[in-house]
Design a protein around this motif. Structure first.
Motif, PDB file in Angstrom:
ATOM      1  N   SER A   1      79.950 -62.420  22.731  1.00 34.49           N
ATOM      2  CA  SER A   1      79.178 -61.897  23.877  1.00 34.49           C
ATOM      3  C   SER A   1      79.775 -60.589  24.397  1.00 34.49           C
ATOM      4  CB  SER A   1      79.164 -62.936  25.009  1.00 34.49           C
ATOM      5  OG  SER A   1      80.487 -63.300  25.354  1.00 34.49           O
ATOM      6  N   GLY A   2      80.920 -60.194  23.853  1.00 40.67           N
ATOM      7  CA  GLY A   2      81.578 -58.958  24.300  1.00 40.67           C
ATOM      8  C   GLY A   2      82.748 -59.222  25.230  1.00 40.67           C
ATOM      9  N   LYS A   3      83.113 -60.493  25.393  1.00 45.00           N
ATOM     10  CA  LYS A   3      84.206 -60.860  26.320  1.00 45.00           C
ATOM     11  C   LYS A   3      85.518 -60.145  26.020  1.00 45.00           C
ATOM     12  CE  LYS A   3      84.626 -65.266  25.328  1.00 45.00           C
ATOM     13  NZ  LYS A   3      83.721 -65.465  24.204  1.00 45.00           N
ATOM     14  N   SER A   4      85.902 -60.174  24.740  1.00 48.02           N
ATOM     15  CA  SER A   4      87.247 -59.684  24.411  1.00 48.02           C
ATOM     16  C   SER A   4      87.413 -58.207  24.718  1.00 48.02           C
ATOM     17  CB  SER A   4      87.569 -59.919  22.932  1.00 48.02           C
ATOM     18  OG  SER A   4      87.500 -61.276  22.650  1.00 48.02           O
ATOM     19  N   SER A   5      86.459 -57.384  24.269  1.00 51.36           N
ATOM     20  CA  SER A   5      86.583 -55.937  24.496  1.00 51.36           C
ATOM     21  C   SER A   5      86.615 -55.645  25.990  1.00 51.36           C
ATOM     22  CB  SER A   5      85.404 -55.184  23.884  1.00 51.36           C
ATOM     23  OG  SER A   5      85.110 -55.680  22.632  1.00 51.36           O
ATOM     24  N   VAL A   6      85.742 -56.329  26.722  1.00 51.11           N
ATOM     25  CA  VAL A   6      85.642 -56.088  28.164  1.00 51.11           C
ATOM     26  C   VAL A   6      86.904 -56.569  28.876  1.00 51.11           C
ATOM     27  CG1 VAL A   6      84.425 -56.878  30.234  1.00 51.11           C
ATOM     28  CG2 VAL A   6      83.126 -56.088  28.247  1.00 51.11           C
ATOM     29  N   ALA A   7      87.358 -57.766  28.541  1.00 53.68           N
ATOM     30  CA  ALA A   7      88.522 -58.342  29.228  1.00 53.68           C
ATOM     31  C   ALA A   7      89.778 -57.517  28.949  1.00 53.68           C
ATOM     32  CB  ALA A   7      88.725 -59.794  28.791  1.00 53.68           C
ATOM     33  N   ARG A   8      89.929 -57.090  27.699  1.00 51.25           N
ATOM     34  CA  ARG A   8      91.112 -56.309  27.338  1.00 51.25           C
ATOM     35  C   ARG A   8      91.135 -54.969  28.086  1.00 51.25           C
ATOM     36  NH1 ARG A   8      91.036 -56.836  21.977  1.00 51.25           N
ATOM     37  NH2 ARG A   8      92.844 -58.154  21.705  1.00 51.25           N
ATOM     38  N   GLU A   9      89.978 -54.296  28.115  1.00 51.98           N
ATOM     39  CA  GLU A   9      89.914 -52.994  28.778  1.00 51.98           C
ATOM     40  C   GLU A   9      90.102 -53.141  30.292  1.00 51.98           C
ATOM     41  OE1 GLU A   9      90.172 -50.125  27.821  1.00 51.98           O
ATOM     42  OE2 GLU A   9      89.462 -48.910  29.493  1.00 51.98           O
TER      43      GLU A   9
ATOM     44  N   GLU B   1      82.222 -49.810  28.468  1.00 48.07           N
ATOM     45  CA  GLU B   1      82.546 -49.046  29.670  1.00 48.07           C
ATOM     46  C   GLU B   1      81.625 -49.428  30.830  1.00 48.07           C
ATOM     47  OE1 GLU B   1      85.004 -47.256  30.465  1.00 48.07           O
ATOM     48  OE2 GLU B   1      84.238 -46.504  32.377  1.00 48.07           O
ATOM     49  N   LYS B   2      80.331 -49.561  30.552  1.00 47.79           N
ATOM     50  CA  LYS B   2      79.368 -49.927  31.611  1.00 47.79           C
ATOM     51  C   LYS B   2      79.692 -51.305  32.183  1.00 47.79           C
ATOM     52  CE  LYS B   2      75.932 -46.865  32.053  1.00 47.79           C
ATOM     53  NZ  LYS B   2      76.204 -45.973  33.171  1.00 47.79           N
ATOM     54  N   VAL B   3      80.023 -52.237  31.296  1.00 47.97           N
ATOM     55  CA  VAL B   3      80.315 -53.603  31.766  1.00 47.97           C
ATOM     56  C   VAL B   3      81.586 -53.589  32.617  1.00 47.97           C
ATOM     57  CG1 VAL B   3      80.767 -55.993  31.085  1.00 47.97           C
ATOM     58  CG2 VAL B   3      79.205 -54.593  29.721  1.00 47.97           C
ATOM     59  N   VAL B   4      82.587 -52.838  32.156  1.00 52.59           N
ATOM     60  CA  VAL B   4      83.845 -52.761  32.912  1.00 52.59           C
ATOM     61  C   VAL B   4      83.576 -52.146  34.283  1.00 52.59           C
ATOM     62  CG1 VAL B   4      86.123 -51.648  32.996  1.00 52.59           C
ATOM     63  CG2 VAL B   4      85.346 -52.748  30.890  1.00 52.59           C
ATOM     64  N   GLN B   5      82.755 -51.112  34.320  1.00 57.41           N
ATOM     65  CA  GLN B   5      82.421 -50.473  35.607  1.00 57.41           C
ATOM     66  C   GLN B   5      81.749 -51.471  36.549  1.00 57.41           C
ATOM     67  OE1 GLN B   5      83.272 -47.692  36.756  1.00 57.41           O
ATOM     68  NE2 GLN B   5      84.038 -46.686  34.913  1.00 57.41           N
ATOM     69  N   GLU B   6      80.829 -52.243  35.991  1.00 48.47           N
ATOM     70  CA  GLU B   6      80.111 -53.231  36.827  1.00 48.47           C
ATOM     71  C   GLU B   6      81.086 -54.283  37.378  1.00 48.47           C
ATOM     72  OE1 GLU B   6      76.409 -54.697  35.250  1.00 48.47           O
ATOM     73  OE2 GLU B   6      76.423 -56.430  36.613  1.00 48.47           O
ATOM     74  N   ILE B   7      82.000 -54.714  36.521  1.00 54.29           N
ATOM     75  CA  ILE B   7      82.980 -55.717  36.977  1.00 54.29           C
ATOM     76  C   ILE B   7      83.904 -55.129  38.038  1.00 54.29           C
ATOM     77  CG2 ILE B   7      84.951 -57.126  36.250  1.00 54.29           C
ATOM     78  CD1 ILE B   7      83.509 -57.640  33.617  1.00 54.29           C
ATOM     79  N   LEU B   8      84.352 -53.897  37.814  1.00 56.47           N
ATOM     80  CA  LEU B   8      85.257 -53.275  38.796  1.00 56.47           C
ATOM     81  C   LEU B   8      84.556 -53.130  40.148  1.00 56.47           C
ATOM     82  CD1 LEU B   8      86.984 -50.534  36.591  1.00 56.47           C
ATOM     83  CD2 LEU B   8      88.090 -52.509  37.668  1.00 56.47           C
ATOM     84  N   ALA B   9      83.274 -52.733  40.118  1.00 60.08           N
ATOM     85  CA  ALA B   9      82.519 -52.579  41.377  1.00 60.08           C
ATOM     86  C   ALA B   9      82.425 -53.922  42.091  1.00 60.08           C
ATOM     87  CB  ALA B   9      81.129 -52.020  41.082  1.00 60.08           C
ATOM     88  N   ARG B  10      82.152 -54.946  41.325  1.00 57.89           N
ATOM     89  CA  ARG B  10      82.008 -56.283  41.898  1.00 57.89           C
ATOM     90  C   ARG B  10      83.358 -56.792  42.458  1.00 57.89           C
ATOM     91  NH1 ARG B  10      77.756 -59.856  43.201  1.00 57.89           N
ATOM     92  NH2 ARG B  10      78.777 -61.856  43.408  1.00 57.89           N
ATOM     93  N   LEU B  11      84.424 -56.478  41.747  1.00 56.60           N
ATOM     94  CA  LEU B  11      85.753 -56.919  42.206  1.00 56.60           C
ATOM     95  C   LEU B  11      86.094 -56.269  43.545  1.00 56.60           C
ATOM     96  CD1 LEU B  11      87.745 -56.850  38.842  1.00 56.60           C
ATOM     97  CD2 LEU B  11      87.182 -58.875  40.201  1.00 56.60           C
ATOM     98  N   LYS B  12      85.721 -54.985  43.676  1.00 53.68           N
ATOM     99  CA  LYS B  12      85.973 -54.303  44.949  1.00 53.68           C
ATOM    100  C   LYS B  12      85.197 -54.974  46.063  1.00 53.68           C
ATOM    101  CE  LYS B  12      87.245 -49.685  43.558  1.00 53.68           C
ATOM    102  NZ  LYS B  12      86.647 -48.460  43.054  1.00 53.68           N
TER     103      LYS B  12
END
Ligand code: DC
Length: 220
Positions: free
Chosen positions: A20-28, A203-214
């Motif tokens: 599902s893309g977990k590894s790339s997203v989680a690692r980054e 990158e888009k997924v990481v950005q979305e997660i970072l926004a949500r974490l904030k």
């Protein structure tokens, strides 16, 4: 011991089905935040490798439990990632062998195995901030963390991703086994933020997660 009785550092849970893309997203994400990256699937894979290496049939529960009781399962940090060692061997380059792909869903449904993995994850969370990817991280292993994500992608996209990695992995069969097992099945935790990664870059997924974490109040 239940996880809520221990004093954990911050844990970001990234759950989802195979490819599902977990590894790339989680690692980054871990790299950006300076958190330790933990791939819980790799621990299930390492235990599966060990059982197969010992010649133990995955249905032989008595021998399997006995072998695991005497195995030294330890972890170490390398380049910001937690790596698992069994009897001092790091099986990292064997974890995606066909035989491990074929057996890991059967081994990972066993309570004795899930107990070991949860314990290792809890131990690591006592010393480091973590990004942990898996199937039951937000629902079972760290239910109290407010930082839960569930990443998914269409079956077609997930198959394409596995094929692009040059792997023969029956992800549909594994997903079915992971979602229907009685113990800690793959579920979406009720307070998880769901992201469909089918047409998004890492990158888009990481950005979305970072926004949500904030928004959730994580101090970054
Ligand atoms: O993420 P992965 O495909 O490498 O995981 C391999 C297997 O491990 C997967 O089929 C199910 C199991 N697993 C699990 O049961 N719970 C987790 N938290 C992570 C993985």
């Amino acid at each position: 011991m239940h996880s809520s009785q221990r004093d954990f550092h911050r844990v970001i849970a990234i759950d989802g089905p195979a490819a599902s893309g977990k590894s790339s997203v989680a690692r980054e994400l871990a790299r950006r935040l300076g958190f330790v990256y933990v791939n819980s699937g790799a621990i299930y894979r390492a235990i599966t490798w060990y059982i197969l290496e010992k010649g133990i049939h995955t249905e032989d529960l008595a021998r399997l439990a006995q072998a695991l009781a005497s195995a030294a399962v330890t972890s170490c940090l390398r380049d910001g990632e937690s790596r698992i060692l069994i009897d001092n061997v790091d099986p990292a380059d064997r974890l995606r062998d066909d035989r491990v792909n074929e057996s890991v869903a059967r081994v990972s449904r066993l309570p004795v195995v899930r107990e070991i993995v949860a314990q290792k994850l809890h131990d690591r969370a006592c010393s480091d901030d973590l990004v942990v990817e898996g199937r039951d991280i937000g629902s079972v292993v760290f239910p109290e963390t407010p930082y839960k994500f569930y990443v998914d992608a269409s079956p077609e996209v997930r198959l394409q991703r596995r094929a692009a990695q040059g792997e023969r992995d029956e992800i549909a069969l594994r997903d079915q086994a992971d979602s229907s097992r009685p113990v800690s099945p793959l579920v979406i935790a009720k307070d998880a933020h769901v992201i469909d990664t089918s047409y998004l870059t890492v990158e888009k997924v990481v950005q979305e997660i970072l926004a949500r974490l904030k928004e959730t109040g994580l101090r970054i």
